[in-house]
Design an enzyme around this catalytic site. Structure first.
Site, PDB file in Angstrom:
ATOM      1  N   TYR A 176       0.788  -1.815  -0.254  1.00 21.81           N
ATOM      2  CA  TYR A 176       0.124   0.301   0.066  1.00 21.81           C
ATOM      3  C   TYR A 176       0.950   1.483  -0.022  1.00 21.81           C
ATOM      4  O   TYR A 176       1.891   1.487   0.391  1.00 21.81           O
ATOM      5  CB  TYR A 176      -0.750  -0.092   1.015  1.00 21.81           C
ATOM      6  N   HIS A 227      -2.473  -0.111   6.611  1.00 19.50           N
ATOM      7  CA  HIS A 227      -3.403   0.245   5.652  1.00 19.50           C
ATOM      8  C   HIS A 227      -4.447  -1.524   6.139  1.00 19.50           C
ATOM      9  O   HIS A 227      -4.737  -1.770   5.087  1.00 19.50           O
ATOM     10  CB  HIS A 227      -3.186   0.162   4.018  1.00 19.50           C
TER      11      HIS A 227
HETATM   12  C1  GCO Z   1      -4.858   6.883   3.892  1.00 23.35           C
HETATM   13  C2  GCO Z   1      -5.257   6.205   3.055  1.00 23.35           C
HETATM   14  C3  GCO Z   1      -6.399   6.332   1.744  1.00 23.35           C
HETATM   15  C4  GCO Z   1      -6.771   5.362   0.961  1.00 23.35           C
HETATM   16  C5  GCO Z   1      -8.188   5.602  -0.023  1.00 23.35           C
HETATM   17  C6  GCO Z   1      -8.503   4.413  -0.192  1.00 23.35           C
HETATM   18  O1  GCO Z   1      -4.659   6.446   5.225  1.00 23.35           O
HETATM   19  O2  GCO Z   1      -4.539   7.907   2.927  1.00 23.35           O
HETATM   20  O3  GCO Z   1      -5.525   4.751   3.387  1.00 23.35           O
HETATM   21  O4  GCO Z   1      -5.398   5.948   0.454  1.00 23.35           O
HETATM   22  O5  GCO Z   1      -6.912   4.165   0.869  1.00 23.35           O
HETATM   23  O6  GCO Z   1      -8.891   7.039   0.278  1.00 23.35           O
HETATM   24  O7  GCO Z   1      -9.910   5.199  -1.132  1.00 23.35           O
HETATM   25 MG    MG Z   2      -4.855   5.578   5.461  1.00 21.22          MG
END
Ligand code: GCO
Ligand code: MG
Length: 423
Positions: A176, A227
């Protein structure tokens, strides 16, 4: 200004505006689906906007607003924001889901915008006024390799940011928050879908913090988003292991289904914890706040139903010494960003604000985006949210079916053996 308009402006706030129309503006600036609700009143030139963005199921929010909330609300007065919120919330009987909460948020925030425009004040004034000058934010540094992340973080620090989220790619895997890179790996997954193994990620992330502290020093605040990618016990270990790096916070170590494990993390370390972007229901945030099990509550304003409920969450959190860190990714419209920095600027227990730059297309559609300077976001001082939506520009960036043809929906990520994991 025409005489009638002057009269209309002068009498605003004295008579009760009625909801004349509710429409939904959808647009996809630079590949991100945004949904904004517009409420028009029976008073000349008085209207408001609210963010209802749920990017992964964006097409479902529009009918929720148009088929259910619109007929329910037409003709009602815009004066009673809380009353309207409660009535919308209860009118589906089953509630606390992301589509319906986003639809309500669009209405709620649009009503606050209208109230501000009526008063001729930015919404923060209606909530008691500023308790700070501007909103401290964190930027997203990332990269496929350690050196890339460090270089990315340095660029933000040079721009004046004091807080940087760091995410590293995991070779051969769909990690992520960062690029995957071209590194060749020995993995032989039993499927052809994106791959992720929690332990490979954990090793990369732990090393990343070491490298960042070496290369960036002690002063910069480092943040990290897990995440919800690891098992509960791995999360306990991870938070314990990173304690020595003195992170500003670790975000989403657990998924909403596993929040009971926060107790175990707390019992094992003092790493600051942030959680909440996936929450939809009070049953999720209440125990974490009341149990003092997290340090930062970071709900996504539209997912919890708008400014009104988020403000209550902020006040609840204040009572328990928990700070706010509202979710501020690219998939929040500029209207939604204004709503959250409005809360940031009036809440004594504000912690930090996630910052995502407003891209060029977004700025062409949304006029009056909050300004960024030296890592601080500044609220727009114009009445309401201070944002005007150029609907013609919005129409030039319509929703597409996306790169994967899933209309914004995410695909799947699997472990080596094919098991689906949380994203
Ligand atoms: C963050 C988030 C986002 C989400 C996204 C999903 O902390 O910025 O985890 O990156 O993954 O908003 O659509
Ligand atoms: Mg997040």
């Amino acid at each position: 200004m025409k005489a009638e308009q002057e009269v209309a402006r002068a009498t605003r706030g004295m008579s009760s505006p009625k909801i004349r129309d509710i429409s939904v503006i959808e647009c996809e600036p630079a590949g991100v689906r945004l949904t904004v609700v517009k409420i028009t009143t029976d008073q000349d030139g008085l209207y408001g906007y609210g963010c209802a963005t749920f990017t992964q199921r964006a097409d479902l929010v529009k009918p929720a607003v148009e088929k259910y909330l619109k007929p329910f609300l037409l003709g009602k007065t815009t004066d009673r924001i809380e009353d309207i919120w409660q009535a919308c919330y209860d009118s589906s009987y089953w509630k606390n889901g992301p589509v319906l909460n986003n639809a309500i948020s669009g209405i709620d925030q649009a009503l606050w915008d209208i109230k501000g425009r009526q008063a001729g004040m930015p919404v923060y004034q209606l909530l008691g006024g500023k308790v700070r000058e501007a909103v401290d934010t964190y930027a997203h540094a990332d990269g496929a390799e350690y050196a890339d992340v460090v270089a990315s973080a340095k660029r933000y620090i040079d721009q004046g940011f004091r807080n940087v989220r760091v995410q590293i790619g995991v070779p051969g895997m769909a990690g992520y928050g960062s690029a995957r890179g071209n590194a060749t790996t020995h993995y032989k997954p039993l499927h052809d879908k994106p791959l992720f193994e929690p332990l490979a990620y954990i090793r990369r992330a732990l090393k990343l913090f070491e490298v960042c502290r070496q290369e960036l020093g002690e002063e910069v605040n480092l943040l990290h988003d897990m995440h919800e990618r690891v098992s509960p016990n791995q999360a306990v270990q991870f938070c314990k292991d990173v304690e020595k790096f003195k992170l500003f916070f670790v975000e989403d170590p657990l998924s909403p289904e596993d929040i009971a494990y926060f107790k175990q993390i707390r019992e094992n370390c003092a790493t600051p914890l942030a959680m909440g972007e996936l929450f939809n229901s009070p049953h999720e945030w209440q125990p974490l706040i009341e149990g003092r099990l997290i340090d930062y509550i970071r709900c996504h304003l539209s997912q919890v139903g708008g400014l009104s409920p988020a403000r209550k969450i902020a006040i609840l959190a204040e009572q328990y010494g928990v700070k706010t860190a509202w979710h501020g990714p690219g998939d929040v419209s500029p209207v939604g960003h204004m709503a959250q920095i409005t809360l940031d600027i009036v809440s004594p227990n504000f912690g930090i604000q996630e910052y995502s730059p407003f891209n060029e297309r977004s700025q062409a559609i949304f006029h009056g985006c909050p300004q960024m300077k030296d890592g601080y976001l500044w609220v727009n001082e114009a009445p309401g949210w201070g944002i005007e939506v150029d609907e013609k520009e919005a129409a030039k960036s319509p929703f597409t079916s996306g790169r994967n043809g899933l209309n914004g929906g995410w695909g799947e990520i699997r472990r080596l053996d094919g098991t689906v994991i949380k994203q």
